[in-house]
Design a protein around this motif. Structure first.
Motif, short mmCIF file in Angstrom:
data_model
loop_
_atom_site.label_atom_id
_atom_site.label_comp_id
_atom_site.label_asym_id
_atom_site.label_seq_id
_atom_site.Cartn_x
_atom_site.Cartn_y
_atom_site.Cartn_z
N ARG A 1 -3.94 4.22 -5.23
CA ARG A 1 -3.74 3.02 -6.04
C ARG A 1 -2.97 3.47 -7.28
NH1 ARG A 1 -6.30 -2.11 -7.52
NH2 ARG A 1 -4.06 -2.18 -7.83
N PHE B 1 0.76 5.49 0.62
CA PHE B 1 0.00 6.61 1.16
C PHE B 1 0.72 7.90 0.86
CE2 PHE B 1 -2.86 4.09 3.76
CZ PHE B 1 -2.16 2.92 3.90
N ARG C 1 0.84 -1.19 0.00
CA ARG C 1 0.00 0.00 0.00
C ARG C 1 0.87 1.24 0.00
NH1 ARG C 1 -3.71 -0.99 5.03
NH2 ARG C 1 -5.18 0.41 4.02
N GLU D 1 -4.53 7.00 0.90
CA GLU D 1 -4.01 5.85 0.17
C GLU D 1 -4.21 6.06 -1.33
OE1 GLU D 1 -5.35 2.07 1.51
OE2 GLU D 1 -4.04 1.02 0.11
#
Lengths: 475, 499
Positions: free
Chosen positions: B323, B316, B314, B321
């Protein structure tokens, strides 16, 4: 004007200089060359391949190619013609022709989108993908027609055979031509002599004006030179140049007197002198020859060609998509690392060229007054030739719309000139092949010359804001 | 040692349109010595070497080989005369294999006239020998595009040496290889020196220069400033002669109060490449990534930036967050990356510097579907002024610029994209001392503005001088993180080589 500046100018604009020189040579070969009728014919002859060339230019800049243009031309044209023939009785002329045009364009878009899909999604090399499309499209159109031509297509031919804009009065055209010549001269002078236009500028202007007058005079009526050998024309022009010098000298002297101390008084006055000469000359030609004549108009396909050229120019120069084309073709990896959507750019490039190819299909059938499934064979290569002569590079990242247009005209005038000289058809083809190679050699040579912008320089200075703000890019 | 110089350039003058690249340069190299050539970007070092290699022809002056005047019209003639050159920007054909590359232009032929063919057996044998001699582990039929930058560089050196050169020219040979390979190189150079070769070595790395130089020549603005035996110099003296002024502080780092976390990576994974990579970057921080070549640092950065796929993990940015499926996603979230290989991933060579600089954020200049040329030009010009990019004009093709200036243009591109986090992969590779310092200053300035910077570098002094914290990677994992006071070359090495 320094040697460096002259060569720099030649590197950027050599294609247009070659075009003008070619025109001059052809004008010298025949008095019929610079007539409106001949110009019309040549423009119409090149219009279809130049439209295809615009599509190819877009693709080649992005590092791709389209070998299917000729076959897709035939397919789109035939489908369009077939629709029109079938539905004109029920829908009437206007509806039928508009939908037929749309169908032609749509067919081009669909075919090229398929090619684009193969290239983008399935990573097929563009050469292979479009080669396949060429074969398939040709098969499709022959199958659709059963190998037969479609005759009796009625008023469909208006798109390819008409003339437009004949309502413009001749005096207006004369004024427009003079204004164009003035704009051109100012642009050229600015490119060649940006700092010190002073005394040298008016020499250049006078020479170029004299050449222009020479060309138009040798070619046409109005001066009693038509029955005289060329030497007499040259003598007459020498007189004209002398006259011009005197005129310019007077104007410049006046300018110096009236506005002392102004730095660019000479440039300004020289340009005014040129403008006056142009206007005076235009008026003289009008009253001796052009008055009373009706403007025949511009052939419709030529209007389409110019519109497509303008669209291509706009796309390449003024849109984000255009920039992305250059980036993808210049260095695809770097473009990807800069956030460019490679797949989308490539696919849209195929779609846009599909529009152009579809349109060219409609125009072709319209001009020849028949639905011809075997049409357009080899047209993709003629289109690519125009692009290459116009400076588009197969390694990607380089090319302009105006250059391709000039390339198309060069090919047209070459054919025209060879016809005027009476060269038979097959040797003409040999000459055409030689021209293509020479064009590429010239292009490569000029990119590696001392004065080319592409030569790596070890030392450089800070950017000069004024110079870059003033640069005139004709393409 | 009064030996005749094996190669001597006398009164060399070379100009390009509007620019004097070399003026009255005298340069001589003795047999069996290493002669180092230093100078800032644009000083003329590469030009001088290109004159020697036959790529350029000098306007005035002469070249003497063992006292005899020679004309070098092209690189092939240079080769025939025994001059071998290894370029800073490596030249290779990606689809070629290692053995093809080693014997390129020099392929052994067998067979009778009319039936001549390439002797692949000899090539394979020769290639294996050369690879073994250098301690290179990959097989000779590997394609060059599958090798890393440092592998190819070692290969270039091997190739040049195999041609029995008398004179070896190396242009920044260590800019892309690890410390261990540098040691190998130094050893090799020493070997060659003992064999009697004359070696011309262009570099800015002071520690290397003083390790191997017998003679040092300093160029500035196309002229020789000084040329003396290495023993008469020290680092500061060389630098001040190169730039014409004294640089007191090599690293302009100022301590910055680190603020909130501006970037966080959690458990990034890519099978076979990196595992469980987690790190944070605070606003105002410069975070370093150290490690051996192949540790996976570049791969992590590329995956974060969206150029390569990420199996899991992940990301951030400022707590939100993101993608990342493509580069565009990354740019939209404010993360940019300056690639280590600008020739391959950075520049569009034939396009103008303006186009290159604007490419990262063209959206900004679009009004109603049209590109607003004046606004673009103004912003690019201003950015170039602030970063001090040297270019003849905005229309100059970027390939005409020196490496340092190209890097500055690329930096401008990323800054025009208004980033919050900058990943910089080997930002000062192949750039001279003066320009390096400018880039450091820019980085410090960006940190002060509250951006978060990640600097991947193989130059430990650079990391020590510029970073607040350093993550050490090895074999695809983060082995440890060191703060500035814990930092030392030994500690980094220990962490980088953990099993």
């Amino acid at each position: 004007m320094t040697k460096a500046r002259f060569f720099g100018f030649m590197n950027k604009y050599s294609i247009y200089v070659i075009l003008l020189v070619l025109m001059g040579v052809c004008a010298g070969l025949s008095e019929n060359f610079l007539t409106w009728r001949n110009m019309s014919n040549v423009s119409r002859q090149i219009s279809i391949t130049t439209i295809i060339a615009m599509g190819e230019t877009i693709l080649i800049i992005a590092g791709m190619i389209d070998l299917a243009a000729g076959a897709v031309l035939a397919l789109s044209g035939v489908l369009s013609v077939a629709f029109y023939k079938a539905y004109e009785p029920s829908l009437g002329f206007y509806q039928a022709i508009i939908i037929a045009l749309a169908i032609g364009i749509a067919a081009g878009v669909v075919c090229n989108s398929l090619s684009g899909l193969a290239v983008v999604r399935f990573k097929t090399p563009p050469f292979i993908a479009t080669l396949a499309m060429q074969t398939a499209a040709r098969g499709a159109v022959l199958y659709y027609c059963n190998g037969q031509n479609i005759y009796q297509i009625g008023k469909y031919n208006v798109l390819g055979q008409g003339y437009e804009l004949s309502w413009i009065p001749v005096p207006v055209l004369v004024i427009l031509a003079a204004l164009f010549a003035i704009w051109l001269m100012r642009a050229i002078v600015r490119e060649l002599f940006p700092e010190d236009a002073a005394a040298k500028a008016h020499i250049g202007i006078a020479v170029i004006a004299a050449i222009f007058i020479l060309i138009t005079s040798v070619a046409g009526a109005g001066l009693p030179f038509r029955d005289y050998p060329a030497s007499a024309a040259v003598a007459g022009i020498a007189v004209l140049v002398a006259v011009l010098f005197v005129v310019f000298g007077i104007v410049i002297a006046l300018g110096k007197k009236l506005r002392p101390g102004r730095k660019n008084v000479m440039t300004g006055s020289a340009q005014i002198a040129f403008a006056l000469t142009m206007v005076g000359y235009s008026c003289w030609r009008y009253f001796t020859e052009w008055r009373g004549k009706q403007f025949d108009g511009v052939p419709t396909p030529v209007i389409f060609m110019l519109v497509i050229a303008a669209m291509t120019w706009y796309i390449l120069r003024h849109t984000r998509f255009g920039r992305y084309l250059y980036a993808v073709g210049g260095n695809e990896e770097a473009a990807r690392a800069s956030g460019v959507d490679i797949a989308r750019t490539k696919f849209v490039a195929y779609m846009v060229s599909g529009v152009f190819v579809g349109l060219s299909g409609v125009l072709y059938m319209s001009r020849n007054n028949v639905g011809l499934p075997n049409a357009g064979a080899g047209y993709e290569f003629e289109g690519m030739t125009a692009a290459i002569i116009g400076g588009t590079s197969f390694s990607g990242g380089i090319g302009t719309a105006m250059g391709t247009l000039a390339g198309g005209f060069i090919m047209g005038f070459l054919n025209n000139g060879m016809n005027l000289l009476g060269i038979p058809a097959y040797p003409q083809q040999i000459v055409r092949g030689a021209i293509i190679v020479l064009a590429v050699i010239w292009d490569v040579y000029s990119k590696h010359s001392k004065y080319s912008a592409y030569t790596p320089v070890e030392k450089s200075e800070k950017p000069e804001a004024p110079e870059s703000a003033e640069s005139t890019e004709m393409a | 040692m009064a030996k005749a110089p094996v190669i001597e350039l006398r009164n060399i003058r070379k100009t390009f349109p509007g620019v004097v690249a070399l003026s009255n340069v005298n340069f001589a190299v003795e047999r069996g010595t290493v002669h180092v050539l230093c100078g800032e970007n644009g000083a003329g070092k590469s030009t001088l070497m290109k004159v020697l290699d036959g790529i350029y022809k000098a306007d005035e002056g002469e070249i003497l080989l063992n006292g005899v005047k020679v004309e070098i019209a092209n690189p092939q003639q240079a080769r025939d005369l025994g001059i071998a050159m290894i370029f800073q920007e490596l030249n290779f054909v990606p689809e070629m294999t290692v053995e093809e590359h080693l014997f390129l232009g020099n392929e052994p032929i067998k067979g009778i006239p009319g039936f001549r063919r390439v002797d692949w057996r000899t090539i394979r044998k020769g290639a294996l020998e050369m690879l073994a001699a250098e301690g290179l582990s990959y097989p000779p039929d590997v394609k060059l595009r599958n090798l890393s930058v440092s592998d190819i560089q070692m290969l270039e050196i091997t190739k040049a040496v195999s041609r029995d050169a008398d004179i070896l020219i190396m242009d920044e040979p260590t800019s892309a290889i690890t410390n261990r390979e540098v040691d190998n190189l130094m050893r090799k150079i020493d070997e060659l020196r003992k064999k009697g070769l004359a070696i011309i070595y262009i570099s800015h790395k002071m520690d290397e220069i003083f390790r191997i130089a017998d003679q040092i020549t300093i160029l500035r603005d196309g002229a020789v400033v000084q040329s003396r035996p290495a023993g008469e110099y020290d680092i500061d003296k060389v630098i001040s002669l190169m730039v014409g002024r004294t640089i007191t502080n090599a690293y302009p780092k100022e301590p910055v109060e680190p603020a909130e976390v501006v970037f966080e990576a959690k458990d990034l994974n890519r099978a076979g490449v990196f595992h469980n990579v987690s790190f944070t970057v605070r606003a105002g921080e410069i975070v370093g990534f150290a490690g051996l070549v192949g540790a996976g640092r570049t791969e992590v950065a590329r995956a974060i930036f969206g150029l390569d796929p990420l199996d899991s993990g992940r990301i951030f940015v400022r707590g939100a967050e993101t993608r990342v499926r493509s580069v565009r996603d990354s740019l939209n979230s404010g993360v940019v990356m300056l690639s280590e290989d600008r020739r391959r991933y950075g520049i569009i060579p034939m396009r103008s510097v303006e186009e290159n600089a604007a490419l990262g954020n063209l959206k900004k200049y679009i009004y109603g579907g049209r590109l607003h040329a004046a606004k673009e030009r103004a912003e690019v010009l201003e950015r170039f002024r602030v970063i001090d990019v040297k270019t003849p004009s905005l229309e100059t093709p970027i390939q005409s610029l020196s490496g340092g200036n190209q890097q500055k243009v690329l930096l401008s591109k990323w800054l025009l994209a208004e980033p919050r986090v900058l990943f910089m992969d080997e930002p000062t590779r192949g750039i001279d001392v003066g320009a390096k310092f400018e880039i450091y200053k820019i980085m410090v300035g960006l940190a002060r503005q509250g951006k978060g910077l990640v600097m991947i570098s193989s130059e430990l002094p650079e990391l020590l001088g510029m970073c607040d914290r350093v993550y050490v990677m090895g074999k695809g994992r983060i082995r440890g993180v060191l703060s500035a006071d814990q930092f030392s070359q030994e500690e980094v090495m220990r962490l980088a080589t953990l099993a």
